[in-house]
Design a protein around this motif. Sequence first.
Motif, PDB file in Angstrom:
ATOM      1  N   ARG A   1       0.822  -1.210   0.000  1.00  0.00           N
ATOM      2  CA  ARG A   1       0.000   0.000   0.000  1.00  0.00           C
ATOM      3  C   ARG A   1       0.858   1.262   0.000  1.00  0.00           C
ATOM      4  O   ARG A   1       0.492   2.272  -0.605  1.00  0.00           O
ATOM      5  CB  ARG A   1      -0.954  -0.023   1.196  1.00  0.00           C
ATOM      6  CG  ARG A   1      -2.050  -1.071   1.051  1.00  0.00           C
ATOM      7  CD  ARG A   1      -2.940  -1.181   2.276  1.00  0.00           C
ATOM      8  NE  ARG A   1      -3.993  -2.161   2.059  1.00  0.00           N
ATOM      9  CZ  ARG A   1      -5.160  -1.911   1.473  1.00  0.00           C
ATOM     10  NH1 ARG A   1      -5.429  -0.672   1.067  1.00  0.00           N
ATOM     11  NH2 ARG A   1      -6.048  -2.854   1.302  1.00  0.00           N
ATOM     12  N   ALA A   2       2.007   1.201   0.655  1.00  0.00           N
ATOM     13  CA  ALA A   2       2.911   2.347   0.615  1.00  0.00           C
ATOM     14  C   ALA A   2       3.454   2.569  -0.793  1.00  0.00           C
ATOM     15  O   ALA A   2       3.610   3.712  -1.240  1.00  0.00           O
ATOM     16  CB  ALA A   2       4.059   2.142   1.601  1.00  0.00           C
ATOM     17  N   LEU A   3       3.726   1.489  -1.500  1.00  0.00           N
ATOM     18  CA  LEU A   3       4.231   1.601  -2.865  1.00  0.00           C
ATOM     19  C   LEU A   3       3.227   2.265  -3.798  1.00  0.00           C
ATOM     20  O   LEU A   3       3.611   2.910  -4.772  1.00  0.00           O
ATOM     21  CB  LEU A   3       4.591   0.213  -3.404  1.00  0.00           C
ATOM     22  CG  LEU A   3       5.848  -0.435  -2.812  1.00  0.00           C
ATOM     23  CD1 LEU A   3       5.926  -1.899  -3.207  1.00  0.00           C
ATOM     24  CD2 LEU A   3       7.092   0.305  -3.281  1.00  0.00           C
ATOM     25  N   THR A   4       1.957   2.110  -3.514  1.00  0.00           N
ATOM     26  CA  THR A   4       0.921   2.702  -4.352  1.00  0.00           C
ATOM     27  C   THR A   4       0.425   4.041  -3.815  1.00  0.00           C
ATOM     28  O   THR A   4      -0.519   4.614  -4.362  1.00  0.00           O
ATOM     29  CB  THR A   4      -0.271   1.735  -4.496  1.00  0.00           C
ATOM     30  OG1 THR A   4      -0.735   1.335  -3.201  1.00  0.00           O
ATOM     31  CG2 THR A   4       0.129   0.491  -5.263  1.00  0.00           C
ATOM     32  N   GLY A   5       1.036   4.524  -2.740  1.00  0.00           N
ATOM     33  CA  GLY A   5       0.656   5.821  -2.203  1.00  0.00           C
ATOM     34  C   GLY A   5      -0.557   5.805  -1.307  1.00  0.00           C
ATOM     35  O   GLY A   5      -1.057   6.862  -0.920  1.00  0.00           O
ATOM     36  N   LEU A   6      -1.041   4.619  -0.952  1.00  0.00           N
ATOM     37  CA  LEU A   6      -2.225   4.519  -0.101  1.00  0.00           C
ATOM     38  C   LEU A   6      -1.884   4.674   1.381  1.00  0.00           C
ATOM     39  O   LEU A   6      -2.767   4.956   2.193  1.00  0.00           O
ATOM     40  CB  LEU A   6      -2.925   3.179  -0.334  1.00  0.00           C
ATOM     41  CG  LEU A   6      -3.525   2.994  -1.731  1.00  0.00           C
ATOM     42  CD1 LEU A   6      -4.023   1.562  -1.909  1.00  0.00           C
ATOM     43  CD2 LEU A   6      -4.645   3.982  -1.972  1.00  0.00           C
ATOM     44  N   VAL A   7      -0.628   4.454   1.737  1.00  0.00           N
ATOM     45  CA  VAL A   7      -0.147   4.648   3.098  1.00  0.00           C
ATOM     46  C   VAL A   7       1.072   5.559   3.031  1.00  0.00           C
ATOM     47  O   VAL A   7       2.000   5.307   2.252  1.00  0.00           O
ATOM     48  CB  VAL A   7       0.232   3.304   3.765  1.00  0.00           C
ATOM     49  CG1 VAL A   7       0.858   3.536   5.136  1.00  0.00           C
ATOM     50  CG2 VAL A   7      -0.984   2.408   3.889  1.00  0.00           C
ATOM     51  N   LYS A   8       1.083   6.611   3.840  1.00  0.00           N
ATOM     52  CA  LYS A   8       2.225   7.526   3.868  1.00  0.00           C
ATOM     53  C   LYS A   8       3.249   7.021   4.872  1.00  0.00           C
ATOM     54  O   LYS A   8       2.923   6.752   6.026  1.00  0.00           O
ATOM     55  CB  LYS A   8       1.774   8.930   4.250  1.00  0.00           C
ATOM     56  CG  LYS A   8       2.896   9.964   4.178  1.00  0.00           C
ATOM     57  CD  LYS A   8       2.382  11.359   4.482  1.00  0.00           C
ATOM     58  CE  LYS A   8       3.510  12.387   4.398  1.00  0.00           C
ATOM     59  NZ  LYS A   8       3.030  13.760   4.676  1.00  0.00           N
ATOM     60  N   PRO A   9       4.505   6.878   4.463  1.00  0.00           N
ATOM     61  CA  PRO A   9       5.530   6.374   5.390  1.00  0.00           C
ATOM     62  C   PRO A   9       5.756   7.311   6.568  1.00  0.00           C
ATOM     63  O   PRO A   9       5.609   8.536   6.446  1.00  0.00           O
ATOM     64  CB  PRO A   9       6.781   6.279   4.521  1.00  0.00           C
ATOM     65  CG  PRO A   9       6.310   6.312   3.110  1.00  0.00           C
ATOM     66  CD  PRO A   9       5.048   7.100   3.112  1.00  0.00           C
TER      67      PRO A   9
END
Length: 342
Positions: A69-77
């Motif tokens: 999800r982080a790779l797709t921008g759905l979760v912000k690191p």
Amino acid sequence: MTATTTGTVTGPTAATAPALEVRDLHITYPPRAGRGPARAVDGVDLELGRGEILALIGESGCGKSTLARALTGLVKPTSGQVLCDGEPLRYTSAALKAHRRKVQFVLQDPGGALNPRQNVFDAVAEGPRLHRMRDGLEQRVHTALSKAGLRPPEQFLSRFPHEMSGGQQQRVVIAGALALEPSVIVADEPVASLDASVRGEILKLVLDLRRDLGLSSLVVSHDLGLAWNIADRVAVMYLGRIVEVGTVEEVLLAPRHPYTKALLSVVSAEGARGGRPQLLQGEPPDPTAVPEGCRFHPRCPLWAGLDAADRAEAGCDRRTLPVLPAQAPAGGQAACHLASVS
């Protein structure tokens, strides 16, 4: 890397950069219900090459889906970077919209991903409409359905999800991603909810998309058989970290990390002949209580077999392991103090 005249550092060009990359990625969720913060992703470097299929393998709860999800921008690191074509992802609305056109997410459950009130045409056209790609929309939908293996597309346009099989539903979800002409597909357990009879068809589709369109794919799974059938490289994840990475042959035929060996023992040919799989001891991973030293040592069969003197020398319970590099050297790499003797 080269320095500009202003002293800043410039990275590789879009043509030479990995299709998708994470650098020192951390994702920590705040404490709740009396528990500490959850370190879902806890220091990951990983690259997805152009036209590469990378399998991300591990138990449930190890952080695979959060990383996807982080790779797709759905979760912000919490910290670290996601890069696409060498450019860091920015978290403005416009930048995220542009990123998600290039990097499409395919969900595990096609039945849940599809709106039961939308027919196939509207489901596939939804993404292009959101991105204001209205010119030639009908042809775009037809082309996407054909690429996803739903031919002739005219036979499917007016159908609703309940009128299709699980495999057909998953192809519609994939067609919806392809309608935006992405360069990367991130698929989270893409065949987990499908019957065994259609899993091979969907996996072949992933290979066909790489061959025909040059698509890069990161496929999240707990299924090592999936990795063997379609992946170029395998990254094994445990408790928020990549613990082993290499080509599919390096990781699956000559695993170095005891966690990888335990996963493989369940599906090995020896096990199929009646051999005993190597069962992991202890509780499943808990991202709110990451152990000191090697995070796998409380469940590690190699550590369990050492006497007190050897444990003191190995230091698995106190010596922290470094984060594995984004690209492992030839022969693969494992984050394990005991890998050399395993």
